[in-house]
Design an enzyme around this catalytic site. Sequence first.
Site, short mmCIF file in Angstrom:
data_model
loop_
_atom_site.label_atom_id
_atom_site.label_comp_id
_atom_site.label_asym_id
_atom_site.label_seq_id
_atom_site.Cartn_x
_atom_site.Cartn_y
_atom_site.Cartn_z
N GLU A 108 -7.24 83.52 36.31
CA GLU A 108 -5.90 84.12 36.22
C GLU A 108 -5.98 85.63 36.08
OE1 GLU A 108 -4.53 80.58 33.16
OE2 GLU A 108 -4.19 82.66 32.64
N CYS A 121 -4.33 92.67 33.46
CA CYS A 121 -5.26 91.89 32.63
C CYS A 121 -6.09 91.02 33.57
CB CYS A 121 -4.45 91.03 31.66
SG CYS A 121 -5.45 89.93 30.65
N CYS A 128 -15.14 80.04 29.96
CA CYS A 128 -15.77 80.90 28.95
C CYS A 128 -16.67 80.03 28.09
CB CYS A 128 -14.69 81.55 28.08
SG CYS A 128 -15.35 82.75 26.87
N CYS A 132 -13.97 79.59 21.30
CA CYS A 132 -13.03 79.88 20.21
C CYS A 132 -11.96 78.78 20.22
CB CYS A 132 -12.41 81.26 20.39
SG CYS A 132 -13.65 82.57 20.47
N CYS A 135 -8.24 79.26 21.66
CA CYS A 135 -8.10 79.83 23.00
C CYS A 135 -8.20 78.75 24.06
CB CYS A 135 -9.18 80.89 23.21
SG CYS A 135 -9.29 81.50 24.90
N GLU A 184 -15.79 86.00 28.76
CA GLU A 184 -16.33 86.98 27.82
C GLU A 184 -17.03 88.07 28.66
OE1 GLU A 184 -16.37 88.07 24.72
OE2 GLU A 184 -17.96 89.47 25.30
N CYS A 359 -4.22 83.65 27.82
CA CYS A 359 -5.58 83.22 27.98
C CYS A 359 -5.85 81.83 28.55
CB CYS A 359 -6.25 83.32 26.61
SG CYS A 359 -7.97 83.70 26.72
#
Length: 367
Positions: A108, A121, A128, A132, A135, A184, A359
């Site tokens: 995205e 962004c 990822c 986390c 997220c 990341e 995210c």
Amino acid sequence: MSAPVDLVFAAPRRGKPPRHLADLSSDERREALVALGEPAYRARQLSTHYFGRYLDDTAEMTDLPQASRDRIGDGLFPPLLTPVRTLTADGGATVKTVWRLFDGALVESVLMRYPGRVTMCVSSQAGCGMACPFCATGQAGLTRNLSAAEIVGQVVAGSRLLASGEVAGGPGRISNVVFMGMGEPLANYRTVISAVRRLTDPVPDGLGMSQRGVTVSTVGLVPRIRQLTEEGLSVTLALSLHAPDDELRDELVPVNTRWKVAEVLDAAWAYAEQTKRRVSIEYALIRDINDQAWRADLLGEKLAGHLVHVNLIPLNPTPGSKWTASRPEDEREFVRRLEAHGVPVTVRDTRGQEIDGACGQLAAKEA
Ligand code: SAH
């Protein structure tokens, strides 16, 4: 040593994306054109089309001889990003796109127009690996690193859209790029640095953006932050802290079990010292998890006196999550206590929440 044949064919195709002009430095572009049987000077011609006019279809590059267009198109402009879905919000000032990559992976990007600036962004990885728990991207794990051209292509697509006047507010230019989409960035270090160079090299070598307009956001990979400090770039570093104490941060940002709060803050201060750039501390406020007044005080104590700015992000709950955003009064108290420590703080606006702005949520739904 070679793997058994059946294993090779059973393995998922994790090929590299095809090479694109935006993967290459200006010297490499010249070499690539010569290898395609073209004069080296075409490198500059093509770079001007791509970085200066956002063209990537050689059929529209009317100064190229007809015979060269297909060859150059195939060799340097493979289609890398196919839009799967585009959503707008905030009266057309926020545009979110889900892209399908050459191998089917989804990523995205989000364009956000504010008075006086336009921020793009971008994603740096498909998925990822940092896990986390709050997220959406973190839940599915890492698919693969993006190539530099896949990253730069998101910004070029945004630039093209903005130049066309289709974004509310009329024609414009992207002033800021934040690596806060999927992935990341410091886990895809070399490629992200090369993408930053493409974004910030002057036209026609790159898009000609200011390095200060670029923000690299990280969970806190300490050796990579230290490497970035030596890179000689003046990009903004954002550190996703989310908790001032190791006990909670171990849970919210699992990489904290490897590099602790004190270590990651030391690395951030060294970055600020070297670049004279204010480090941005990202802190998603999660109700009754990390938003207590005592945690605000602890955060304030750890940050006071440093070149820093705190960006509080109201949690955008992921589907099925037990966590939600803080109460308004707790958010206000958190801000007040940080300010009492002399720490500059702002609460991030929640652009595009109704289009799953946070995210990886939209790509997750699409997949
Ligand atoms: N991996 C990088 C960059 C991508 S995430 C990093 O962690 O910094 C960009 C920011 O959005 C990070 O600060 C991240 O912690 C935050 N974020 C992720 N999911 C969120 C959610 N559901 N609500 C609010 N912020 C979130």
